[in-house]
Write a protein that holds these residues in place. Structure first.
Motif, PDB file in Angstrom:
ATOM      1  N   ASP A 259       1.042  -1.325   0.019  1.00  0.00           N
ATOM      2  CA  ASP A 259       0.030   0.006  -0.066  1.00  0.00           C
ATOM      3  C   ASP A 259       0.945   1.033   0.049  1.00  0.00           C
ATOM      4  OD1 ASP A 259      -2.224   1.451  -0.155  1.00  0.00           O
ATOM      5  OD2 ASP A 259      -2.969   1.084   1.991  1.00  0.00           O
ATOM      6  N   ILE A 260       0.218   2.235  -0.563  1.00  0.00           N
ATOM      7  CA  ILE A 260       0.727   3.609  -0.290  1.00  0.00           C
ATOM      8  C   ILE A 260      -0.079   4.687   0.524  1.00  0.00           C
ATOM      9  CG2 ILE A 260       1.742   5.641  -1.723  1.00  0.00           C
ATOM     10  CD1 ILE A 260       2.123   3.614  -4.063  1.00  0.00           C
ATOM     11  N   GLN A 261       0.474   5.379   1.180  1.00  0.00           N
ATOM     12  CA  GLN A 261      -0.205   6.259   2.115  1.00  0.00           C
ATOM     13  C   GLN A 261       0.720   7.879   2.353  1.00  0.00           C
ATOM     14  OE1 GLN A 261      -3.417   6.176   3.718  1.00  0.00           O
ATOM     15  NE2 GLN A 261      -2.868   8.331   3.646  1.00  0.00           N
ATOM     16  N   PRO A 262       0.151   8.664   1.596  1.00  0.00           N
ATOM     17  CA  PRO A 262       0.613  10.032   1.624  1.00  0.00           C
ATOM     18  C   PRO A 262      -0.062  10.493   2.808  1.00  0.00           C
ATOM     19  CG  PRO A 262      -1.270  10.079  -0.134  1.00  0.00           C
ATOM     20  CD  PRO A 262      -0.977   8.490   0.637  1.00  0.00           C
ATOM     21  N   GLY A 263       0.879  11.805   3.273  1.00  0.00           N
ATOM     22  CA  GLY A 263       0.179  12.536   4.434  1.00  0.00           C
ATOM     23  C   GLY A 263       1.111  13.661   4.546  1.00  0.00           C
ATOM     24  N   PRO A 264       1.014  14.516   5.731  1.00  0.00           N
ATOM     25  CA  PRO A 264       1.564  15.671   5.948  1.00  0.00           C
ATOM     26  C   PRO A 264       3.208  15.658   6.170  1.00  0.00           C
ATOM     27  CG  PRO A 264      -0.012  15.481   7.679  1.00  0.00           C
ATOM     28  CD  PRO A 264       0.111  14.214   6.674  1.00  0.00           C
ATOM     29  N   HIS A 265       3.724  14.292   6.473  1.00  0.00           N
ATOM     30  CA  HIS A 265       5.163  14.070   6.574  1.00  0.00           C
ATOM     31  C   HIS A 265       5.682  13.341   5.474  1.00  0.00           C
ATOM     32  CE1 HIS A 265       4.059  15.493  10.558  1.00  0.00           C
ATOM     33  NE2 HIS A 265       3.060  14.287  10.476  1.00  0.00           N
ATOM     34  N   GLY A 266       5.121  13.335   4.383  1.00  0.00           N
ATOM     35  CA  GLY A 266       5.548  12.592   3.097  1.00  0.00           C
ATOM     36  C   GLY A 266       4.803  11.346   2.880  1.00  0.00           C
ATOM     37  N   THR A 267       5.151  10.713   1.845  1.00  0.00           N
ATOM     38  CA  THR A 267       4.442   9.345   1.663  1.00  0.00           C
ATOM     39  C   THR A 267       5.273   8.153   2.042  1.00  0.00           C
ATOM     40  OG1 THR A 267       3.806  10.443  -0.501  1.00  0.00           O
ATOM     41  CG2 THR A 267       3.800   8.149  -0.608  1.00  0.00           C
TER      42      THR A 267
ATOM     43  N   HIS B   7      -0.511  10.198  10.227  1.00  0.00           N
ATOM     44  CA  HIS B   7      -0.403  11.006  11.330  1.00  0.00           C
ATOM     45  C   HIS B   7       0.963  11.214  12.126  1.00  0.00           C
ATOM     46  CE1 HIS B   7      -4.742  11.674  11.937  1.00  0.00           C
ATOM     47  NE2 HIS B   7      -4.773  10.558  11.275  1.00  0.00           N
ATOM     48  N   GLU B   8       1.891  10.010  12.094  1.00  0.00           N
ATOM     49  CA  GLU B   8       2.984  10.017  12.557  1.00  0.00           C
ATOM     50  C   GLU B   8       4.360  10.689  11.776  1.00  0.00           C
ATOM     51  OE1 GLU B   8       3.381   9.494  15.786  1.00  0.00           O
ATOM     52  OE2 GLU B   8       1.308   8.132  15.994  1.00  0.00           O
ATOM     53  N   ALA B   9       5.118  11.542  12.402  1.00  0.00           N
ATOM     54  CA  ALA B   9       6.074  12.212  11.712  1.00  0.00           C
ATOM     55  C   ALA B   9       7.501  11.520  11.591  1.00  0.00           C
ATOM     56  CB  ALA B   9       6.448  13.462  12.460  1.00  0.00           C
ATOM     57  N   ASP B  10       7.606  10.313  12.665  1.00  0.00           N
ATOM     58  CA  ASP B  10       8.826   9.502  12.971  1.00  0.00           C
ATOM     59  C   ASP B  10       8.366   8.348  12.110  1.00  0.00           C
ATOM     60  OD1 ASP B  10      11.278   8.161  13.206  1.00  0.00           O
ATOM     61  OD2 ASP B  10      11.310   8.918  15.088  1.00  0.00           O
ATOM     62  N   LEU B  11       9.316   7.837  11.162  1.00  0.00           N
ATOM     63  CA  LEU B  11       9.008   6.471  10.576  1.00  0.00           C
ATOM     64  C   LEU B  11       9.181   5.413  11.533  1.00  0.00           C
ATOM     65  CD1 LEU B  11       8.157   5.250   7.741  1.00  0.00           C
ATOM     66  CD2 LEU B  11      10.269   4.665   7.244  1.00  0.00           C
ATOM     67  N   ALA B  12      10.040   5.620  12.514  1.00  0.00           N
ATOM     68  CA  ALA B  12      10.125   4.578  13.293  1.00  0.00           C
ATOM     69  C   ALA B  12       8.804   4.531  14.290  1.00  0.00           C
ATOM     70  CB  ALA B  12      11.522   5.054  14.476  1.00  0.00           C
TER      71      ALA B  12
END
Length: 383
Positions: A164-172, A203-208
């Motif tokens: 899946d792909i999910q774009p958002g405020p912190h990138g895709t 929602h999350e800014a950190d990929l971790a």
């Protein structure tokens, strides 16, 4: 799937591509009749006509088989009457042909019902897959993408491959994974992980943190399944989680949960990104640690190719694994346009099918993405 393809899938197997085979019982009937008439009384084979409805039961529908059964009886009676009374096969063989025709018709009915049931199960599997793997708009999140999924031919059982792909405020963000096992339990697990990914990746800014939420979701889902009495105690999922930051167009973030390493395919060839240096989702508690986050150079002219183990573990008749990297490198060297996502996944699909001669032992998925040359507003949907 188009309406025409859908209708074809719902037709019994005996109505598709078997017209020539349906003439085989007729040829057999003619052959037995001619041979019986051309040989002497010492070689009466008219009772072999019982083979005609039996053969029809294997390749024809119920009504066609019944027609061959009646035709066999008529042919038997006509041929047997040609001979003098002392050389006729008589009533016992006539009853044999009649009983054989009746049994063949019943066998044909059972076979057609089984084939219809198999097609129905395949339709359910396809519908389930389409429900879990939502359709992705073109250039979604500023990424060109393409994916292929080939189900292993094992009683139409669906597997747990997902992407899946999910774009958002912190990138895709992109997620590709493979749930251990098959069946609806694996699909349910894939759906749970995808649901968590779509929310946390937005929602999350950190990929971790997204990775941590996926690990938690996998653990919770497995505990829920065990509480329901399902045998999911050892279920896990390999996965690769990618992040494409808006402020770093030449970089891709990557967290690998024991999955096949992504391949960066471009004009300079093929290179592997960091391999699965962490445990699969659901097994993190064994070590208490999480896979590291890697930041890797990723050029705009490159395409990221991700596959499941159905590709890398595909074997030919000699037991040799499909050589993914050499095959992709050779194809791109011959034609750089094959690095485009759609061409790339088609090349992998065709290569695996040719290598295995169509005999897939596991579900096979290939998913490719690259940054779109332009990022129109509709491509940056915040869904």
């Amino acid at each position: 799937m188009t309406q025409v393809e859908s209708r074809r899938r719902r037709q019994p197997l005996w109505t598709r591509g078997r017209i020539a085979l349906q003439l085989l019982p007729l040829l057999l009937l003619v052959g037995i009749t001619v041979l019986d008439l051309e040989t002497g009384e010492w070689f009466r084979i008219v009772s072999w006509i019982v083979l005609v409805p039996g053969t029809a039961a294997a390749v024809c529908g119920a009504w066609t088989t019944a027609g061959y059964a009646v035709l066999s009886l008529l042919a038997y009676a006509a041929v047997d009457r040609v001979w003098p009374s002392e050389h006729r096969a008589g009533l016992p063989d006539f009853l044999l042909v009649a009983l054989g025709g009746a049994l063949a018709t019943l066998a044909s009915i059972a076979r057609v019902r089984r084939e219809r049931q198999m097609l129905h199960m395949r339709d359910i599997a396809d519908t389930t897959r389409r429900t879990v793997l939502r359709r992705l708009p073109p250039d979604f999140g500023g990424l060109e993408h393409a994916g292929v999924y080939l189900a292993a031919d094992v009683d139409a059982r669906v597997g747990g491959d997902y992407y899946d792909i999910q774009p958002g405020p912190h990138g895709t963000r992109v997620l590709v994974g493979d749930v251990q096992g098959k069946g609806l339990g694996a699909v349910e697990t894939a759906a749970a992980l995808l649901g968590t990914f779509r929310e946390s990746a937005y929602h999350e800014a950190d990929l971790a943190v997204v990775a941590e939420r996926l690990e938690t979701r996998m653990t919770r889902h497995r505990m829920h399944r065990i509480a329901l009495g399902a045998d999911d105690g050892d279920r896990f999922s390999t996965a690769v989680l990618l992040g494409f930051p808006d402020d770093a167009p030449e970089t891709v973030e990557l967290i690998n949960f024991g999955h096949e390493p992504p391949l960066a395919v471009g004009p300079d060839g093929v290179r592997e990104l960091p391999a699965g240096d962490g445990l699969p989702l659901g097994l993190g508690d064994l070590t208490g640690s999480r896979p590291p986050l890697h930041r890797v150079r990723f050029g705009r002219e490159e395409t990221l190719l991700m596959v499941t183990d159905g590709v890398t573990e595909a074997r030919n008749e000699a037991g040799e694994f499909y050589p993914l990297v050499p095959e992709v490198a050779r194809a791109v060297a011959a034609d750089p346009r094959r690095a485009e996502p759609h061409r790339l996944v088609r090349r992998v699909r065709d290569g695996v099918l040719a290598h295995t001669r169509g005999h897939l032992e596991d579900d096979t998925t290939a998913f490719a993405v690259r940054r779109a040359p332009e990022q129109p507003e509709q491509g940056r949907l915040r869904s």
